[in-house]
Write a protein that holds these residues in place. Structure first.
Motif, mmCIF file in Angstrom:
data_model
loop_
_atom_site.group_PDB
_atom_site.id
_atom_site.type_symbol
_atom_site.label_atom_id
_atom_site.label_comp_id
_atom_site.label_asym_id
_atom_site.label_seq_id
_atom_site.Cartn_x
_atom_site.Cartn_y
_atom_site.Cartn_z
ATOM 1 N N GLU A 345 0.846 -1.194 0.000
ATOM 2 C CA GLU A 345 0.000 0.000 0.000
ATOM 3 C C GLU A 345 0.880 1.242 0.000
ATOM 4 O O GLU A 345 1.921 1.268 0.667
ATOM 5 C CB GLU A 345 -0.913 0.003 1.239
ATOM 6 C CG GLU A 345 -1.807 1.217 1.360
ATOM 7 C CD GLU A 345 -2.760 1.391 0.179
ATOM 8 O OE1 GLU A 345 -2.287 1.834 -0.890
ATOM 9 O OE2 GLU A 345 -3.956 1.083 0.327
ATOM 10 N N ALA A 525 -5.121 -6.497 5.468
ATOM 11 C CA ALA A 525 -5.418 -5.237 4.770
ATOM 12 C C ALA A 525 -5.885 -4.172 5.758
ATOM 13 O O ALA A 525 -5.459 -3.003 5.686
ATOM 14 C CB ALA A 525 -6.456 -5.479 3.693
ATOM 15 N N GLU A 526 -6.767 -4.539 6.682
ATOM 16 C CA GLU A 526 -7.240 -3.582 7.680
ATOM 17 C C GLU A 526 -6.077 -3.072 8.542
ATOM 18 O O GLU A 526 -5.990 -1.877 8.848
ATOM 19 C CB GLU A 526 -8.290 -4.236 8.589
ATOM 20 C CG GLU A 526 -9.692 -4.225 8.031
ATOM 21 C CD GLU A 526 -10.708 -4.598 9.106
ATOM 22 O OE1 GLU A 526 -10.307 -5.180 10.151
ATOM 23 O OE2 GLU A 526 -11.897 -4.312 8.897
ATOM 24 N N GLN A 529 -4.071 -0.590 6.531
ATOM 25 C CA GLN A 529 -4.825 0.647 6.307
ATOM 26 C C GLN A 529 -4.886 1.497 7.579
ATOM 27 O O GLN A 529 -4.869 2.729 7.518
ATOM 28 C CB GLN A 529 -6.235 0.323 5.810
ATOM 29 C CG GLN A 529 -6.292 -0.270 4.411
ATOM 30 C CD GLN A 529 -5.713 0.658 3.352
ATOM 31 O OE1 GLN A 529 -5.705 1.871 3.503
ATOM 32 N NE2 GLN A 529 -5.209 0.074 2.269
ATOM 33 N N ARG A 530 -4.969 0.847 8.741
ATOM 34 C CA ARG A 530 -4.961 1.591 10.004
ATOM 35 C C ARG A 530 -3.613 2.287 10.197
ATOM 36 O O ARG A 530 -3.557 3.437 10.651
ATOM 37 C CB ARG A 530 -5.243 0.637 11.177
ATOM 38 C CG ARG A 530 -6.681 0.158 11.258
ATOM 39 C CD ARG A 530 -7.564 1.150 12.012
ATOM 40 N NE ARG A 530 -7.117 1.325 13.382
ATOM 41 C CZ ARG A 530 -7.477 0.548 14.403
ATOM 42 N NH1 ARG A 530 -8.290 -0.495 14.190
ATOM 43 N NH2 ARG A 530 -7.041 0.794 15.621
ATOM 44 N N ARG A 532 -1.597 3.175 7.798
ATOM 45 C CA ARG A 532 -1.564 4.241 6.791
ATOM 46 C C ARG A 532 -2.297 5.487 7.284
ATOM 47 O O ARG A 532 -1.788 6.612 7.143
ATOM 48 C CB ARG A 532 -2.204 3.731 5.494
ATOM 49 C CG ARG A 532 -2.348 4.795 4.425
ATOM 50 C CD ARG A 532 -3.246 4.338 3.307
ATOM 51 N NE ARG A 532 -3.474 5.402 2.344
ATOM 52 C CZ ARG A 532 -4.365 5.338 1.353
ATOM 53 N NH1 ARG A 532 -5.113 4.255 1.223
ATOM 54 N NH2 ARG A 532 -4.502 6.345 0.521
#
Length: 545
Positions: A345, A525-526, A529-530, A532
């Motif tokens: 990501e 993925a979660e 993303q957290r 990020r």
């Protein structure tokens, strides 16, 4: 007054022995409890060992480069009180001498015919090189048939899993025969060298086998084959050839150069004979800087090389040994045992970088400079409590996953001898600056080979970064038995559309890998993303729950 026998303690990593780097005391010195007395080297680090008692040094055992067995007596003190040496004998010598092999039957086909009166043949067997090894790899011979040598002169260098070892001759005489070429494996206890010595030697006359020699040829048979004992193409022989610049010779024949296994390994790889390298360390010890200076000055280069452009046809076979072999085994185990999947990501770190620059301008003088790693560590510490299956170690042999409340961050660090992973223990309890200082301290200790066993173990999740060489994306290998690793790629400026406008932003990719047996793709993925979200809005890193 009494005698206190100090035995080499467990140096960790399951090692049965350690290499002696150097003594910091000598007989006659008066020392206090906990004073460092000896430095030894394991696979991963140099370790200073303190004295368990106060007293006067009576004797020390071993010279730099020798292997010391864990549990053996290495130092004797004269102390107040009875001491602890009442029920065991203390070492009787300060420096141990090479063990003289017992008389042995000659190999089939060996004979003493033609030996002058009053002279005999002496068979030298490969001694125990420690670590429970039944064999050792031959690095190179330092003598050849026809050479006259003296007792204790280094004659052969062999390599174990952990170190290069120079083995001295147990007797004075003329070399008649040597066994093996660099790269071959020599069995402990096998005949590797025959000397013609004054006196009867340790070989009795034996008939020549009708099938020819099976182990060592007769002295008369080996003389014509001198040039074929060690191939001329090997790095060791090239380094010992007349092409080596004689101006660097700093030792007399038989004087042993002192160097760590890492230095010896690099010298072997570069075709450098340490006999010619000046040492600037304690007791003339050769350091990495000494080796670099020697190579840069042309010490490892021959003369008369062609000046025109010539096709390069050479090859080099490098034995995978020591730490490099350990790394290879661990990486193979990780890929074989763990079903990896990776998730990449991109993160807009423009605001984070601006904050970092501002904090460094204001606090660097008092608190030290911050890199991006402490910010990433803080983001991971804030996120991991919601994803306990990621801050874990999977003990697949026993069939359970151990989750951790504390976050013990492994920091993958490149060192001169290979990749190691020092650990920031309890990162959740550190401030931003404390985390940055600990990362810098551990990285420096790892590169210098000074990281302790505790500092190199116990990680629950690892961060890996190649800095400016980080590329756009990577697929990092999980540090087994952990279940996740987060990789940092390089930060670059890119055009980005924001609010309908094209603007230049600083972008950095996170490349992470997960163990699919424990971590589902959605959770991974979660998790990323957290992280990020926290990095892109850095003020939220400091908001307390």
């Amino acid at each position: 007054m009494g005698r206190y026998n100090f035995k080499l303690p467990d140096v960790g990593e399951g090692s049965a022995e350690a290499e002696l780097v150097g003594w910091q005391v000598e007989p006659g010195d008066t020392i206090v409890e906990d004073q460092p007395v000896v430095e030894v080297m394991t696979d991963k680090a140099s370790v200073e060992i303190p004295s368990p008692a106060a007293g006067t040094v009576v004797s020390v055992v071993g010279a730099p480069g020798e292997m010391l067995a864990v549990g053996s007596v290495v130092l004797v003190l004269e102390v107040d009180g009875p001491g602890n040496a009442g029920d065991e004998a203390a070492p009787s010598v300060v420096q141990p001498q090479p063990e003289t092999p017992p008389a042995a039957e000659p190999p089939a086909g060996t004979e003493r015919t033609g030996a002058p009166a009053g002279e005999g043949n002496y068979v030298f067997k490969l001694p125990d090189v420690g670590e429970g090894s039944a064999e050792a790899e031959l690095v190179g011979w330092q003598v050849e048939p026809g050479d006259t040598i003296v007792e204790d002169q280094p004659v052969v260098e062999v390599m174990t899993d952990k170190a290069s070892v120079e083995i001295p001759s147990p007797a004075t005489g003329t070399v008649v025969w040597v066994k093996g070429a660099p790269g071959e494996m020599l069995a402990v206890g096998s005949d590797i060298l025959i000397l013609q010595v004054a006196g009867p030697g340790n070989m009795t006359a034996a008939p020549v086998s009708s099938e020819g020699p099976s182990e060592a040829p007769s002295p008369a048979a080996v003389a014509p084959a001198r040039a074929t004992v060690v191939p001329a193409e090997t790095p060791e022989r090239r380094a010992a050839s007349p092409a080596t610049k004689p101006g660097f010779a700093t030792r007399t024949p038989g004087e042993k150069p002192v160097a760590s296994p890492a230095v010896r390994r690099r010298a072997w790889e570069h075709g450098v004979q340490l006999q010619f390298v000046p040492g600037s360390g304690p007791g003339g010890r050769i350091t990495q800087d000494d080796l670099d200076a020697y190579v840069e000055s042309g010490g490892a280069l021959g003369t008369g090389a062609p000046t025109g452009r010539q096709p390069k046809t050479g090859t080099e076979d490098v034995k995978v040994i020591g730490l490099r072999r350990t790394i290879a085994k661990r990486m193979q185990d990780a890929k074989r045992r763990i079903p990896h999947f990776s998730y990449v990501e991109e993160v807009d770190v423009t605001d984070l970088e601006a904050l970092r620059v501002t904090l460094n301008a204001q606090y660097a003088k008092d608190r030290g400079k911050l890199t991006l790693l402490p910010f990433l560590a803080k983001a991971m510490v804030r996120t991991l409590p919601d994803y306990p299956q990621i801050n874990a170690r999977f003990h697949d042999d026993d069939g359970f996953v151990r989750r951790y409340d504390g976050v013990h961050l492994g920091i993958a660090t490149q060192t001169p001898t290979g990749l190691v992973v020092p650990v920031v223990h309890h990162a959740e309890a550190l401030t931003l600056w404390e985390c940055g200082a600990e990362v810098a301290r551990l990285a420096a200790a790892a590169r210098e080979g000074k990281a302790s066993r505790d500092e190199l173990s116990g990680s629950t999740i690892t961060i890996t970064s190649l800095g400016a060489l980080g590329g756009l994306a990577t697929t990092p290998v999980i540090n087994y038995p952990e279940v996740a690793i987060v990789g940092v790629n390089k930060m670059i400026e890119r055009p980005v559309v924001r609010g309908g406008q094209i603007v230049v932003r600083k972008i950095m990719n996170l490349s992470s890998s997960f163990d699919h047996r424990v971590v589902d793709g959605w959770d991974a993925a979660e998790f990323v993303q957290r992280i990020r979200a926290l990095l892109e809005t850095p003020a939220t890193l400091f908001v307390e729950d």
